[in-house]
Scaffold this motif. Structure first.
Motif, short mmCIF file in Angstrom:
data_model
loop_
_atom_site.label_atom_id
_atom_site.label_comp_id
_atom_site.label_asym_id
_atom_site.label_seq_id
_atom_site.Cartn_x
_atom_site.Cartn_y
_atom_site.Cartn_z
N GLU A 136 0.83 -1.21 0.00
CA GLU A 136 0.00 0.00 0.00
C GLU A 136 0.86 1.26 0.00
O GLU A 136 0.45 2.31 -0.49
CB GLU A 136 -0.91 0.01 1.22
CG GLU A 136 -1.99 -1.05 1.22
CD GLU A 136 -1.53 -2.38 1.76
OE1 GLU A 136 -2.35 -3.30 1.87
OE2 GLU A 136 -0.32 -2.50 2.06
N PRO A 162 -3.36 -3.95 -3.25
CA PRO A 162 -2.80 -3.18 -2.13
C PRO A 162 -2.34 -1.79 -2.57
O PRO A 162 -2.55 -0.81 -1.85
CB PRO A 162 -1.62 -4.04 -1.66
CG PRO A 162 -1.98 -5.43 -2.06
CD PRO A 162 -2.72 -5.29 -3.35
N GLU A 163 -1.73 -1.71 -3.76
CA GLU A 163 -1.29 -0.40 -4.26
C GLU A 163 -2.49 0.50 -4.51
O GLU A 163 -2.45 1.71 -4.23
CB GLU A 163 -0.51 -0.58 -5.57
CG GLU A 163 0.79 -1.34 -5.44
CD GLU A 163 0.62 -2.86 -5.51
OE1 GLU A 163 1.64 -3.56 -5.54
OE2 GLU A 163 -0.54 -3.33 -5.54
N GLY A 166 -3.78 1.86 -1.19
CA GLY A 166 -2.95 2.95 -0.71
C GLY A 166 -3.23 4.25 -1.44
O GLY A 166 -3.33 5.32 -0.83
#
Length: 274
Positions: A136, A162-163, A166
């Protein structure tokens, strides 16, 4: 079909009346200067409007849910992009009359895009070492995560990754508090006497309409005699950010953040890379 159209008019009318009431109250309060040392915090109507909008959000104040239902709040999100267009167009008209001064600042306008890498230098260590975030941290720290940056993350990783989580977290946080920060910082920084007003004007153009409005509003309130120059440089900077920011993120910021994560992330989190 008639019922469908009538049902759509209700939420829209309620939403517009609520927005109108917030705007009227904010304008009545007006501009407030709070002296702080050599500088001053300048509170603008846009800050009050933003604060009132948060307070009366049905997710915050449950009582307003009786009036602003789900359809109204959903419509509000859609209207943001539409409502900001006249404002951006208004800024565009300030560029022409100041074109000579903008050309004179040309190299600075172009090179300032490299300043976006500063988000990595500041935010990445905090995300990885202090907050102990996983991947993230890549989406959260490679940029300030406005619309073009979200599009890049969505295309490369997907927003469910996850990226993506974030990036969306920073986008939501920026939307909630970014306006406040961008309204308060310019007059305070200008009061230090370190930076030229032209540099501060260029710093307003980060690719966000609401942040642009808050930043230029605060700076113009601090230096009213430079209003036209501030608006022109801020608008030109914002346009360049949209034009070059995506490429800076794609070829510089995102690869750099990926490399930093592979290099710096502890083994337990680095092992989750895909």
């Amino acid at each position: 079909m008639a019922t469908s159209r009538g049902g759509a008019i209700g939420p829209a009318l309620v939403l517009h009346l609520a927005v109108l009431a917030i705007v009227v109250v904010s304008e009545i309060i007006g501009l407030i200067r709070v002296p702080i040392g050599i500088g001053a915090v300048i509170l603008l109507p846009i800050l009050y409007a933003f604060a009132l909008g948060i307070i009366f959000n049905p997710n915050v104040l449950k009582a307003t849910g009786r009036v602003l239902n789900h359809d109204a709040t959903k419509l509000a999100g859609t209207m943001i992009t539409i409502a900001i267009m006249p404002f951006i167009a208004r800024f565009g008209t300030t560029v022409g009359p100041q074109i000579e001064k903008i050309i004179a600042a040309g190299p600075a306008l172009i090179l300032q895009e490299l300043g976006n890498l500063g988000t990595i230098l500041i935010a990445f260590p905090v995300a990885v070492f202090l907050l102990r975030m996983g991947r993230e941290a890549i989406g959260a720290s490679y940029s300030i995560d406005r619309e073009p940056n979200l599009a890049l993350i969505a295309d490369k990783y997907g927003l469910n990754s996850p990226e993506g989580a974030g990036a969306m977290g920073v986008y939501a946080t920026g939307t909630l508090i970014g306006t406040f920060v961008f309204a308060l910082m310019p007059p305070l920084v200008h009061g230090l006497g370190i930076f030229d007003v032209r540099a501060l004007a260029m710093s307003c153009g980060v690719g966000s309409g609401s942040m642009l409005a808050a930043c230029t509003g605060g700076l113009v309130a601090a230096v009213p005699d430079q209003k036209d120059l501030i608006l022109a440089l801020a608008a030109a900077s914002n346009i360049l950010t949209y034009a070059t920011g995506l490429y800076a993120g794609l070829f510089l910021a995102l690869p750099l953040t990926e490399w930093l994560y592979r290099t710096c992330a502890p083994a337990d989190r680095a092992s989750t890379m895909h």
